[in-house]
Design a protein around this motif. Structure first.
Motif, PDB file in Angstrom:
ATOM      1  N   LYS A   1      -5.320  25.369  -4.293  1.00  0.00           N
ATOM      2  CA  LYS A   1      -5.851  26.670  -4.871  1.00  0.00           C
ATOM      3  C   LYS A   1      -4.916  27.751  -5.309  1.00  0.00           C
ATOM      4  O   LYS A   1      -5.083  28.292  -6.146  1.00  0.00           O
ATOM      5  CB  LYS A   1      -6.575  27.225  -3.596  1.00  0.00           C
ATOM      6  N   THR A   2      -3.755  27.416  -4.468  1.00  0.00           N
ATOM      7  CA  THR A   2      -2.585  28.368  -5.010  1.00  0.00           C
ATOM      8  C   THR A   2      -1.825  28.084  -6.159  1.00  0.00           C
ATOM      9  O   THR A   2      -1.504  28.904  -7.176  1.00  0.00           O
ATOM     10  CB  THR A   2      -1.464  28.433  -3.766  1.00  0.00           C
ATOM     11  N   LEU A   3      -2.159  26.690  -6.530  1.00  0.00           N
ATOM     12  CA  LEU A   3      -1.782  26.077  -7.682  1.00  0.00           C
ATOM     13  C   LEU A   3      -2.591  26.101  -8.888  1.00  0.00           C
ATOM     14  O   LEU A   3      -2.249  25.847 -10.067  1.00  0.00           O
ATOM     15  CB  LEU A   3      -1.138  24.693  -7.654  1.00  0.00           C
ATOM     16  N   GLY A   4      -3.835  26.657  -8.622  1.00  0.00           N
ATOM     17  CA  GLY A   4      -4.914  26.580  -9.574  1.00  0.00           C
ATOM     18  C   GLY A   4      -5.413  25.415 -10.120  1.00  0.00           C
ATOM     19  O   GLY A   4      -5.868  24.922 -10.948  1.00  0.00           O
ATOM     20  N   ILE A   5      -5.264  24.126  -8.912  1.00  0.00           N
ATOM     21  CA  ILE A   5      -5.722  22.752  -9.332  1.00  0.00           C
ATOM     22  C   ILE A   5      -6.705  22.324  -8.486  1.00  0.00           C
ATOM     23  O   ILE A   5      -6.730  22.835  -7.404  1.00  0.00           O
ATOM     24  CB  ILE A   5      -4.419  21.851  -9.271  1.00  0.00           C
TER      25      ILE A   5
END
Length: 292
Positions: free
Chosen positions: A113-117
């Motif tokens: 989620k943090t990486l937007g993946i």
């Protein structure tokens, strides 16, 4: 040479009711796997999160009996096997834990989620799955014990955006834990090196043959740092009654496997019929080798 990658879960087709395959589709399945100690332990006691019978991959799956771990290692592709032989042969590596789970599930989910993946999901249920690292090495040195997580993929897969995304999740997960992370693609040199190690060590895995201290010391006494034709070296061992005709080549393979001689691994030994010896040990140390 760079060692260690993540299994591309989207490229695995899960087996249901086939052989001894396990179902890994839901949180209940994951909890059951943990209860049964999959993905837990080390050395002989480690059970990989994924076994060859649990998944069907595009690669060549194999079971390799570990000389250091004394258990079967589950390899999902030929390139994973390639890395295993190289890693296991390394002096500092004391354990190789394949298909190692990154837990807990919400840890990889938060990183994704943090990486937007998008986090990997089960292809049928679309539920999030446990991510795994292909090989986690335990490395002992004078500085203490360290770990090295390695993701293994063919070089061609490095152009696949989805593959790279999942490797990025894996990389960040390990680096936040203070563990070195690498991506292993292999090349022509590592393939030849691994092939040589497979050739040298395969007779001395699950049911190894023993050679006496006298045989080892006698063999070492006739060798120096130079290139030999395997046939000539075998004939010399036989003529000096160091070993039998049937075991002459096996003794040479043993000397390589147990590092009594250091050889050039960059040329295929069995195909060329040549072995380039770089260093010869002084003696066997007065003990029997080869038996487990």
């Amino acid at each position: 040479m760079t060692l260690i990658t993540i299994i591309n879960i989207d490229e695995l087709y899960w087996m249901h009711g086939m052989g001894r395959g396990r179902k890994l589709e839901s949180l209940n399945d994951f909890e059951r796997a943990l209860k049964n100690k999959y993905g837990i332990g080390q050395g002989l006691d480690y059970k990989p999160w994924l076994r060859v019978q649990d998944v069907k991959s595009k690669g060549t799956r194999s079971l390799i009996y570990g000389r250091k771990s004394q258990r079967e290692h589950h390899m999902m592709s030929s390139i994973e096997s390639e890395l295993f032989y190289l890693a296991e042969f390394s002096n500092g590596v004391t354990d190789v834990r394949e298909q190692f789970p990154i837990l807990p599930l919400n840890y990889t989910q938060k990183i994704a989620k943090t990486l937007g993946i998008a986090h990997p999901k089960h292809p049928q249920t679309k539920e999030p799955i446990i991510m795994t690292t292909d090989q986690l090495l335990t490395i002992d040195s004078f500085q203490g014990t360290a770990y090295h997580a390695i993701s293994v993929k063919p070089e061609n897969d490095s152009k696949d955006l989805r593959v790279l995304e999942k490797i990025d999740i894996e990389r960040v997960c390990w680096e936040l834990l203070g563990v070195k992370f690498s991506y292993f693609t292999g090349n022509d040199v590592t393939r030849i090196q691994s092939s040589n190690l497979h050739w040298a060590t395969s007779p001395f895995r699950e049911n190894p043959i023993s050679f006496s201290c006298d045989q080892i010391n006698s063999a070492l006494s006739i060798m120096t740092a130079r290139q030999y034709f395997l046939e000539d070296l075998c004939n010399q061992l036989i003529s000096m009654n160091i070993t039998s005709h049937d075991d002459a080549l096996l003794l040479i393979r043993f000397l390589i496997a147990d590092k009594f001689i250091d050889v050039d691994l960059s040329t295929n030994i069995s195909e060329s019929g040549l072995v380039d010896v770089k260093h010869v040990a002084d003696s066997a140390g007065g003990i029997l080798y080869g038996a487990s």
